[in-house]
Design a protein around this motif. Structure first.
Motif, short mmCIF file in Angstrom:
data_model
loop_
_atom_site.label_atom_id
_atom_site.label_comp_id
_atom_site.label_asym_id
_atom_site.label_seq_id
_atom_site.Cartn_x
_atom_site.Cartn_y
_atom_site.Cartn_z
N VAL A 28 0.97 -1.20 0.10
CA VAL A 28 0.01 -0.11 0.16
C VAL A 28 0.87 1.32 0.13
O VAL A 28 2.06 0.89 -0.49
CB VAL A 28 -0.86 -0.16 1.28
CG1 VAL A 28 -1.86 -0.99 1.05
CG2 VAL A 28 -0.32 -0.08 2.69
N LEU B 21 -7.27 -1.89 -2.12
CA LEU B 21 -7.75 -1.93 -0.70
C LEU B 21 -8.42 -0.87 -0.06
O LEU B 21 -9.50 -1.01 0.40
CB LEU B 21 -6.39 -2.59 0.11
CG LEU B 21 -6.78 -2.66 1.67
CD1 LEU B 21 -7.87 -3.50 1.85
CD2 LEU B 21 -5.53 -2.89 2.30
N ALA B 22 -7.73 0.13 -0.28
CA ALA B 22 -8.40 1.64 0.34
C ALA B 22 -9.46 2.04 -0.67
O ALA B 22 -10.45 2.43 -0.22
CB ALA B 22 -7.36 2.42 0.46
N GLY C 23 -6.84 -11.00 7.59
CA GLY C 23 -6.06 -9.89 7.28
C GLY C 23 -4.86 -10.38 6.67
O GLY C 23 -4.91 -11.29 6.14
N VAL D 289 1.09 -5.82 5.76
CA VAL D 289 0.85 -4.81 4.94
C VAL D 289 2.34 -3.91 4.88
O VAL D 289 3.02 -4.26 5.99
CB VAL D 289 0.06 -3.67 5.04
CG1 VAL D 289 -1.42 -4.32 4.87
CG2 VAL D 289 0.07 -2.98 6.51
N LEU E 260 -2.39 -6.46 9.53
CA LEU E 260 -3.81 -5.72 9.73
C LEU E 260 -5.04 -6.70 9.46
O LEU E 260 -5.03 -7.00 8.19
CB LEU E 260 -3.56 -4.59 8.94
CG LEU E 260 -2.86 -3.13 9.36
CD1 LEU E 260 -3.02 -2.15 8.36
CD2 LEU E 260 -3.09 -2.84 10.75
N PHE F 80 -8.76 -7.14 8.17
CA PHE F 80 -9.44 -6.15 7.18
C PHE F 80 -10.19 -5.21 7.84
O PHE F 80 -10.33 -4.08 7.59
CB PHE F 80 -10.33 -7.32 6.21
CG PHE F 80 -10.42 -6.30 4.88
CD1 PHE F 80 -11.30 -5.47 4.69
CD2 PHE F 80 -9.79 -7.26 3.85
CE1 PHE F 80 -11.52 -5.01 3.46
CE2 PHE F 80 -10.01 -6.76 2.54
CZ PHE F 80 -10.81 -5.68 2.28
N LYS G 297 -9.77 -3.79 10.57
CA LYS G 297 -9.05 -2.59 11.34
C LYS G 297 -8.70 -1.85 10.14
O LYS G 297 -8.44 -0.46 10.32
CB LYS G 297 -7.54 -3.44 11.76
CG LYS G 297 -6.77 -2.33 12.25
CD LYS G 297 -7.26 -1.58 13.54
CE LYS G 297 -6.50 -0.53 14.18
NZ LYS G 297 -5.14 -1.02 14.93
N VAL G 298 -8.40 -2.04 8.87
CA VAL G 298 -8.13 -1.32 7.84
C VAL G 298 -9.55 -0.32 7.49
O VAL G 298 -9.18 0.88 7.45
CB VAL G 298 -7.66 -2.00 6.37
CG1 VAL G 298 -7.87 -1.07 5.17
CG2 VAL G 298 -6.50 -2.72 6.46
N GLY H 218 1.63 0.56 9.23
CA GLY H 218 0.28 0.09 8.73
C GLY H 218 -0.65 1.13 8.51
O GLY H 218 -1.16 1.35 7.32
N ARG H 219 -0.76 1.85 9.67
CA ARG H 219 -1.84 2.90 9.43
C ARG H 219 -1.69 3.96 8.68
O ARG H 219 -2.23 4.35 7.77
CB ARG H 219 -1.93 3.35 11.03
CG ARG H 219 -2.93 4.53 11.16
CD ARG H 219 -3.05 4.98 12.47
NE ARG H 219 -4.23 6.37 12.64
CZ ARG H 219 -3.80 7.55 12.08
NH1 ARG H 219 -2.42 7.55 11.52
NH2 ARG H 219 -4.73 8.44 12.20
N VAL I 289 -1.73 2.93 4.91
CA VAL I 289 -2.99 2.72 4.24
C VAL I 289 -3.49 4.20 4.16
O VAL I 289 -4.19 4.72 3.26
CB VAL I 289 -3.93 2.03 5.72
CG1 VAL I 289 -5.58 2.45 5.02
CG2 VAL I 289 -3.57 0.59 5.46
#
Length: 350
Positions: A195, A209-210, A225, A228, A259, A261, A263-264, A326-327, A330
């Motif tokens: 990502v 994904l986003a 999950g 990522v 992560l 899914f 949580k994303v 990861g946050r 994303v």
């Protein structure tokens, strides 16, 4: 490696390929990128220039070469110091004809290595995947498992295989065999789900994904999950491997964190209130049922009930810093998608 070295990057139109080109140019290298059609040359230059500025484009040359065609590869290798083999066929669906993905992976890798060897090039850094590492090893109590670089996917023991996994795993096995037989200095980089920010309007499926969640095109989330990683870290690992001889002969897992899914979705929902991000989850039995008939479910079926983590001790040492979270990765995907118009903003409620 000397900064005046010329590095060949295959797949310069790709999400990872563009970022590898960007970071090599920023590091002072001369870069030659391969693309399947020179009609896309301006697109690549424009995307790269968003990060490097226009001046560094003088150090970028783009040439035409196709992974499934011998033409152009010997010319592409002329005057090259090292090769970064990044090109791959990546799809969001599972094609009925798996050769559409497997052939570019296997035959393309063989073609690149053979051409490099014929040109006297010994140093190759290859983009692989965690798909070549964490599959076909069964399950563990509780479903959580940590993989390191010693694992190699055994797709022969998977109930269901998918083209990307078979292609990447076979290509990597063959690459190590070729390198050993021909005295080549190979390094492989193994990203998880990539990502991070797009640089133009053609980021392939990598930020789907986003965008799928933001636009409400994901009606329900699977319970699994994935590990990522930010595309900028993937590119940085390629550059670090080039700079550090100790990376020769090594595999490096490239993931920031696992992560789920949901949580994303939570991360995006907090940052983009009012967007149609689902909260629904699809039961595991539905994913297993759908996977019997092929399609995209085949790509995640082995992750259902398996929480796969990857030990990145080696790659963090190579990188010399921690991964982008990861946050943040994303959110970088989402921000670039909104900014570039890759997602349609929801109409304001009246």
């Amino acid at each position: 490696m000397a900064e005046d070295a010329r590095i060949l990057v295959t797949g310069a139109t790709g999400f990872v390929g563009k970022w590898v080109v960007i970071q090599l140019l920023q590091a002072g290298y001369q870069v030659r990128g391969t693309i399947r059609s020179l009609r896309r040359a301006d697109e690549v230059r424009d995307g790269v220039a968003t990060q490097t500025g226009p001046d560094l484009l003088a150090n970028l040359e783009l040439v035409e070469a196709d992974l499934l065609d011998d033409r152009g590869w010997s010319e592409a290798m002329e005057g090259i110091t090292a090769v970064m083999h990044v090109a791959a066929a990546v799809r969001g669906d599972e094609p009925k004809d798996q050769s559409l993905v497997i052939r570019p992976a296997v035959e393309g890798t063989e073609r690149v290595l053979r051409s490099a060897h014929a040109a006297g090039i010994t140093r190759v850094i290859m983009t692989s995947s965690v798909a070549t590492v964490g599959y076909g090893h069964g399950t563990t109590p509780g479903g959580k498992r940590v993989f390191d670089e010693t694992y190699m996917t055994k797709f022969e023991t998977l109930k269901y295989t998918w083209a990307y996994c078979v292609g990447k795993t076979t290509a990597e096995r063959n690459a190590w065999a070729f390198a050993k037989a021909n005295g080549m200095e190979l390094t492989t980089i193994h990203p998880g789900a990539i990502v991070g920010p797009a640089v133009d309007g053609d980021p392939s499926i990598s930020i789907g994904l986003a965008t799928g969640l933001l636009e409400g095109r994901t009606p329900a989330m699977p319970n699994n999950g994935f590990a990522v990683v930010d595309v900028r870290d993937v590119a940085a690992l390629h550059a670090a491997a080039l700079e550090k001889p100790e990376s020769i002969g090594e595999r490096y897992l490239a993931t920031a964190e696992y992560l789920p899914f949901h949580k994303v979705a939570d991360i995006l929902r907090a940052e983009y209130p009012g967007w149609p991000i689902t909260e629904k989850r699809a039961p595991d039995w539905i994913i297993r049922l759908v996977a019997r008939f092929g399609g995209p479910a085949r790509q995640i079926i082995d992750d259902i009930g398996n929480e796969k983590h990857y030990d990145t001790t080696k790659s963090v040492a190579l990188l010399g810093r921690a991964y982008i979270s990861g946050r943040d990765a994303v959110l970088a995907s989402a921000e670039s998608a909104v900014r570039l118009g890759l997602v349609k903003k929801p109409e304001p409620k009246r």
